[in-house]
Design an enzyme around this catalytic site. Structure first.
Site, mmCIF file in Angstrom:
data_model
loop_
_atom_site.group_PDB
_atom_site.id
_atom_site.type_symbol
_atom_site.label_atom_id
_atom_site.label_comp_id
_atom_site.label_asym_id
_atom_site.label_seq_id
_atom_site.Cartn_x
_atom_site.Cartn_y
_atom_site.Cartn_z
ATOM 1 N N HIS A 141 0.796 -1.231 0.000
ATOM 2 C CA HIS A 141 0.000 0.000 0.000
ATOM 3 C C HIS A 141 0.830 1.284 0.000
ATOM 4 C CE1 HIS A 141 1.001 0.856 4.231
ATOM 5 N NE2 HIS A 141 1.092 -0.466 4.312
ATOM 6 N N ASP A 142 0.275 2.314 -0.601
ATOM 7 C CA ASP A 142 0.797 3.690 -0.517
ATOM 8 C C ASP A 142 2.211 3.845 -1.071
ATOM 9 O OD1 ASP A 142 -1.521 4.925 0.868
ATOM 10 O OD2 ASP A 142 -0.972 3.494 2.441
#
Ligand code: COA
Length: 221
Positions: A141-142
């Site tokens: 993620h991210d």
């Protein structure tokens, strides 16, 4: 006549691994097998694994109205040079993705990506042009990944990591997660050696190896 000709640029190991993925995805869309060729500027053979091998000039000279290319060459620098050549010739790119790739929420991947079998991209991820994610690699993620970045097999990119253009992440390398607002950064053109465990930022152009990863010391330096 099918009016689009598809080319896998590179008939070496990388290209030969990408070709079957492209062939099965294009066949599912009704593209005839002969509309998918290798492009190689120094062809070792006129046919490789059942596909014709054309030089770039011969590919350009084919009569199909539309031509699309996927750059299947491991070096990000070479991919960038070839992408410029495609742009100059007015030829577009296509991406190749294995059927079992998992892509979760809010993931944007730029043109010309190669996502090999068992790749996972989780959530809230931005990836630039001509990304290669080899077998079993993942992006958590991210993460923000630049252009012409290459992941070897089983490269592990955990959350909140920024990887700048042209970086190469070797097979089995693990990159520690960053924090929201304070990502771990792999600099432009950096190389992470196979099996490295990266716990801190890697400066641009630097090669790191080992656990914990440290700059590669070459004999005589
Ligand atoms: C790190 C890397 C880029 C260095 O390549 P190189 O510049 O050609 O380096 P060399 O092979 O000349 O090795 C230089 C030294 O580093 C060591 N070394 C090389 N790669 C290493 C690694 N991943 N981890 C630990 N040490 C490594 C070598 O043993 C050698 O040590 P020595 O000088 O004591 O003999 C390369 O070894 C690597 O890991 N590439 C990624 C490979 C990969 O993932 N391929 C996927 C293909 S799909």
């Amino acid at each position: 006549m099918n009016d689009t000709l598809y080319g896998i640029y590179g008939a070496s190991g990388c290209g030969r691994g990408v070709m079957p993925l492209a062939a099965s995805r294009l066949a599912a869309r009704g593209v005839a097998p002969e509309q998918l060729v290798f492009i190689d500027d120094v062809p070792a053979s006129p046919v490789v694994n059942g596909h014709q091998v054309l030089t770039f000039d011969a590919f350009r000279a084919r009569p199909e109205r539309e031509k699309l290319v996927c750059l299947a060459i491991a070096s990000g620098t070479v991919r960038q040079a070839l992408a410029a050549k495609l742009d100059a010739a007015g030829i577009g790119s296509f991406s190749v993705q294995a059927e079992n790739v998992v892509i979760m929420d809010d993931v944007i991947v730029g043109e010309g990506a190669i996502l090999s079998p068992f790749v996972t991209l989780t959530s809230n991820i931005r990836i630039g042009r001509h990304f290669h994610a080899n077998l079993y690699s993942y992006v958590e993620h991210d993460c923000v990944i630049g252009d012409f970045v290459t992941f070897g097999p089983a490269a592990k990119c955990n959350g909140n990591i920024h990887i700048h253009d042209h970086a190469y992440i070797g097979s089995g390398a693990v990159i520690k997660q960053g924090r929201p607002g304070a990502p771990l950064i792999i600099g432009r053109g950096a190389t992470v050696g196979m099996g490295a465990v990266v716990t801190r930022d890697v400066p641009p152009g630097v090669t790191v190896v080992g656990n914990p990863a440290r700059p590669l010391q070459r004999k005589g330096n």
